[in-house]
Design an enzyme around this catalytic site. Structure first.
Site, PDB file in Angstrom:
ATOM      1  N   GLY A 132       0.838  -1.189   0.000  1.00  0.00           N
ATOM      2  CA  GLY A 132       0.000   0.000   0.000  1.00  0.00           C
ATOM      3  C   GLY A 132       0.873   1.237   0.000  1.00  0.00           C
ATOM      4  CE  LYS A 182      18.647   0.949  -9.247  1.00  0.00           C
ATOM      5  NZ  LYS A 182      20.104   0.665  -9.335  1.00  0.00           N
ATOM      6  CD  GLU A 242      -1.404   9.976  -6.426  1.00  0.00           C
ATOM      7  OE1 GLU A 242      -2.126   9.148  -5.847  1.00  0.00           O
ATOM      8  OE2 GLU A 242      -0.212   9.753  -6.742  1.00  0.00           O
ATOM      9  CD  GLN A 279     -16.110  34.497  23.594  1.00  0.00           C
ATOM     10  OE1 GLN A 279     -15.891  33.761  24.548  1.00  0.00           O
ATOM     11  NE2 GLN A 279     -15.839  35.793  23.602  1.00  0.00           N
ATOM     12  N   GLY A 341     -24.862  19.628  15.904  1.00  0.00           N
ATOM     13  CA  GLY A 341     -25.485  18.718  16.858  1.00  0.00           C
ATOM     14  C   GLY A 341     -26.010  17.464  16.174  1.00  0.00           C
ATOM     15  N   GLY A 342     -27.169  17.002  16.604  1.00  0.00           N
ATOM     16  CA  GLY A 342     -27.745  15.786  16.043  1.00  0.00           C
ATOM     17  C   GLY A 342     -28.001  15.886  14.557  1.00  0.00           C
ATOM     18  CD  GLU A 369      -0.786   8.646   9.496  1.00  0.00           C
ATOM     19  OE1 GLU A 369      -1.554   8.975  10.411  1.00  0.00           O
ATOM     20  OE2 GLU A 369      -1.191   8.403   8.318  1.00  0.00           O
TER      21      GLU A 369
END
Length: 381
Positions: A132, A182, A242, A279, A341-342, A369
């Site tokens: 990966g 390679k 990409e 706020q 919220g919900g 990462e």
């Protein structure tokens, strides 16, 4: 140009924005076009974009493109992402097409680039079950045949848009020297080639990625894209594109999530006043707006630098753009969900879909990462 759009780019952004509002500007219309969010690519919409000439925004004019640069493609990606246009095949297509532009034969360019500008979807196949982030560890094998062609056997996984693609750019191992980087080679593989099997992988985002199995796939000698055993260098040459394209798309998504949440907190009332006037939320909005603007400036500046020096690699800057944009999109969507919220979890408002799209962006195209590791190494660490 710096971080500012030219007048032409500004007009282009407005045109794409108007298209998005007109063709998929309501939740009901987007649900219809995407089968309830399960299909991020709609062929009809994609065909309309092709008819407008926008799919070739950064491809050469001799192949039906507009001859623009990376900055122009980033404008297109930012605005289609912001407008929630179901054109999910574009990113893999333009990434793949740019590889053919740099390394393909004239016959390959005519077939692939002209197809891309007409609306064909392309895919690129690198990742494998055991390879990966460490692409150099791939095992899919291409063996030379007596007639000069190639015999391919192996499996690829997490391959975006393979199920809707006309062809894929396959990276396979052709050499077994001590250096794992390679002996890699790129191949042009039409998806209807005997021995190619595509199986979808179900994810939170619907049908986007696939396993691709290659069993005794026979390719002609002229299927090689570029040079035999030189695939790693060729892959590295495309990383600017990409990472920038992925960054531009997530910049658009971050903007969309932010605007949706701001519209909500302006109207939603609790304790006798709009919740955005408190706020705690007002300051959160200020912080997110600042992060989005920083991301916008970074993405546009790196794109302008790449256009100014098209033959130069910008590994540090491109990784910074990808890292900043994807992590910002994830933070924005998560905090906007919290502000709502919900209702942030309800499919009615779409914020949960923004979050799903943002979270996975920190994984594909090189995880956050990996981007941090590349940036750190660029400082000699």
């Amino acid at each position: 140009m710096g971080s500012r759009l030219t007048a032409q780019q500004s007009d282009f952004a407005t045109a794409v924005r108007d298209f998005a509002k007109r063709e998929c500007g309501t939740r009901e219309r987007r649900e219809e076009l995407t089968r309830g969010g399960r299909e991020p690519h709609n062929p009809t919409i994609y065909g309309m974009l092709a008819d407008l000439g926008w799919l070739g925004v950064c491809l050469p004019e001799e192949y039906g493109g507009a001859g623009g640069g990376l900055a122009d493609a980033c404008v297109f990606l930012e605005e289609t992402s912001y407008g929630l246009v179901p054109a999910g095949g574009f990113v893999t297509t333009v990434i793949t097409a740019k590889a053919y532009e740099r390394f393909g034969t004239e016959r390959q360019r005519q077939e692939v680039l002209c197809g891309a500008t007409r609306g064909a979807v392309l895919s690129i196949a690198m990742s494998e079950p055991a390879a990966g982030s460490d692409v150099g560890a791939l095992r899919c094998r291409a063996e030379p045949r007596a007639d000069g062609g190639w015999l391919i056997n192996g499996q690829k996984t997490w391959i975006s848009n393979a199920h809707i693609a006309e062809s894929m750019l396959l990276v396979a191992r052709t050499g077994t020297s001590g250096d794992k980087h390679k002996g890699l080679t790129m191949f042009h593989v039409p998806m209807d080639t005997p021995g190619v099997e595509v199986r979808g992988i179900e994810t939170m985002g619907g049908r986007e990625v696939n396993d691709v199995f290659l069993t005794d796939v026979r390719l002609p000698a002229d299927a090689v894209v570029g040079e035999v055993d030189d695939g790693w260098r060729q892959l590295m040459a495309g990383l600017n594109h990409e990472r920038l394209f992925l960054a531009a798309g997530m910049l658009g998504l971050a903007r969309r999530a932010f605007d949706d949440a701001v519209a909500y907190v302006r109207e939603r009332e609790q304790f006798g006043r709009p919740i955005g006037s408190f706020q705690a939320l007002r300051h959160r909005v200020a912080d997110l707006a600042t992060e989005i603007e920083c991301t916008r400036l970074l993405v546009r500046e790196v794109a302008a630098d790449c256009d100014a020096e098209p033959d130069r690699l910008f590994p540090r800057e491109a990784s910074m753009a990808k890292l900043k944009a994807t992590e910002t999109a994830k933070r924005v969507a998560l905090e906007c969900m919290q502000m709502m919220g919900g209702y942030g979890y309800a499919t009615e408002y779409g914020m949960e879909r923004h979050l799903r799209a943002a979270v996975v962006s920190t994984v594909y195209g090189g995880t956050s990462e990996i981007q941090r590791d590349i940036i750190g190494k660029s400082y000699g660490l």
